[in-house]
Design an enzyme around this catalytic site. Structure first.
Site, PDB file in Angstrom:
ATOM      1  CG  ASP A 297      11.839   6.102  -7.896  1.00  0.00           C
ATOM      2  OD1 ASP A 297      12.794   6.820  -7.536  1.00  0.00           O
ATOM      3  OD2 ASP A 297      11.992   5.001  -8.455  1.00  0.00           O
TER       4      ASP A 297
ATOM      5  CG  ASP B 168      -7.538  -4.241 -20.072  1.00  0.00           C
ATOM      6  OD1 ASP B 168      -8.661  -4.414 -20.592  1.00  0.00           O
ATOM      7  OD2 ASP B 168      -7.066  -5.011 -19.217  1.00  0.00           O
TER       8      ASP B 168
ATOM      9  N   GLY C  72       9.256   1.519 -14.920  1.00  0.00           N
ATOM     10  CA  GLY C  72       8.088   1.487 -14.061  1.00  0.00           C
ATOM     11  C   GLY C  72       6.954   0.650 -14.624  1.00  0.00           C
ATOM     12  CE1 TYR C  73       0.480  -0.597 -15.785  1.00  0.00           C
ATOM     13  CE2 TYR C  73      -0.218   1.674 -16.122  1.00  0.00           C
ATOM     14  CZ  TYR C  73      -0.521   0.327 -16.039  1.00  0.00           C
ATOM     15  OH  TYR C  73      -1.807  -0.100 -16.222  1.00  0.00           O
TER      16      TYR C  73
ATOM     17  CE  LYS D 257      12.560  -4.602 -15.326  1.00  0.00           C
ATOM     18  NZ  LYS D 257      11.848  -5.770 -14.746  1.00  0.00           N
TER      19      LYS D 257
END
EC number: 2.7.1.23
Length: 266
Positions: free
Chosen positions: A51, A152, A164-165, A167
């Site tokens: 990906d 953050d 991706g990030y 999830k």
């Protein structure tokens, strides 16, 4: 697909990969396809890798709408954007020649930084602190102040980027046929003094998300655009909208987005 015969391959210039690709190039030519050296001349852009390679191929070739993208993984790789691997390239060509494929249209988000510099993302944009200090962001939906985030950072993901990030921070997985984008928090601070929603939320294609970075010493956050990081000095505001542009990819008729999700995570 007789009008889509010019192929451009995006891959790392490594001897091992180039050696493997020679057989694919020959097979493509035998099936009436041309291999072009410049992506601008291509009607089909093929990434080789997972990906990450697919995202780079789309970004480096300008999120073109006048061509089809597809991804080929190597034997040990898998990908939610990639239908094929090096071992079944002949199946891909057969499917293209005999029109056994379907075209998917993946949403793209537009990111405007400081009202000046515009970027596009197929996966997500993330805003994160670069110092050991929480970042403070005023979050606006359209013209309404929604919350003041402290933590953050934030992730704004497309439906395809939701796996991706997004999830990994417990965001939802969203069907890519829904035109929307999702906002997820990174380690938000919630106590008697600071309060945020504390969960992901989804915005429709008609919404605009505005992020105002509070200038309290954390003025140089890292912006992640898909799988690239940009350090832009003195970021004051970021506006995110769903673009009218889509990225068109090809898929096998029996390999839906949810087939891939199941194969990857379950």
């Amino acid at each position: 697909m007789t009008n889509r015969r010019n192929m451009f391959f995006y891959y790392k210039k490594e001897k091992e990969i180039e050696h493997k690709l020679q057989a694919l190039f020959s097979l493509a030519r035998q099936n009436g396809f041309s291999i072009v050296e410049d992506a601008k001349d291509a009607t089909i852009i093929i990434s080789v890798g997972g990906d990450g390679a697919f995202l780079q191929a789309v970004r480096k070739t300008g999120f073109r709408e006048d061509c089809l993208y597809t991804g080929i993984t190597q034997a040990e790789e898998s990908g939610l954007y990639c239908d094929f691997n090096m071992d079944n390239f002949d199946e891909m060509l057969h499917s293209m020649v005999h029109e056994e494929m379907e075209v998917r249209r993946f949403p793209v988000i537009n990111v405007l930084v400081n009202g000046e510099t515009s970027f596009e993302c197929l996966n997500e944009v993330s805003v994160r602190s670069t110092i050991i200090k929480s970042i403070v962001i005023d979050v606006h939906i359209d013209d309404m102040h929604f919350e003041t985030f402290r933590g953050d950072g934030l992730i704004i993901a497309t439906p395809t980027g939701s796996t991706g990030y997004n999830k990994s921070t417990n965001g939802a997985v969203i069907d890519p046929i829904i035109p929307c984008f999702q906002v997820s928090e990174l380690a938000s601070i919630n106590n008697n003094r600071y309060r945020t929603l504390g969960s992901s939320f989804v915005l429709s294609q008609d919404r605009q998300l505005s992020l105002k970075i509070i200038q309290d010493g954390n003025d140089y956050p890292i912006i992640g655009l898909d799988n690239e990081a940009y350090s832009i000095r003195n970021i004051q505001n970021i506006a995110v909208t769903l673009s009218n542009k889509v990225v068109k990819t090809v898929k096998l008729k029996n390999n839906s987005y949810w087939d891939r999700v199941k194969r990857t995570f379950l």
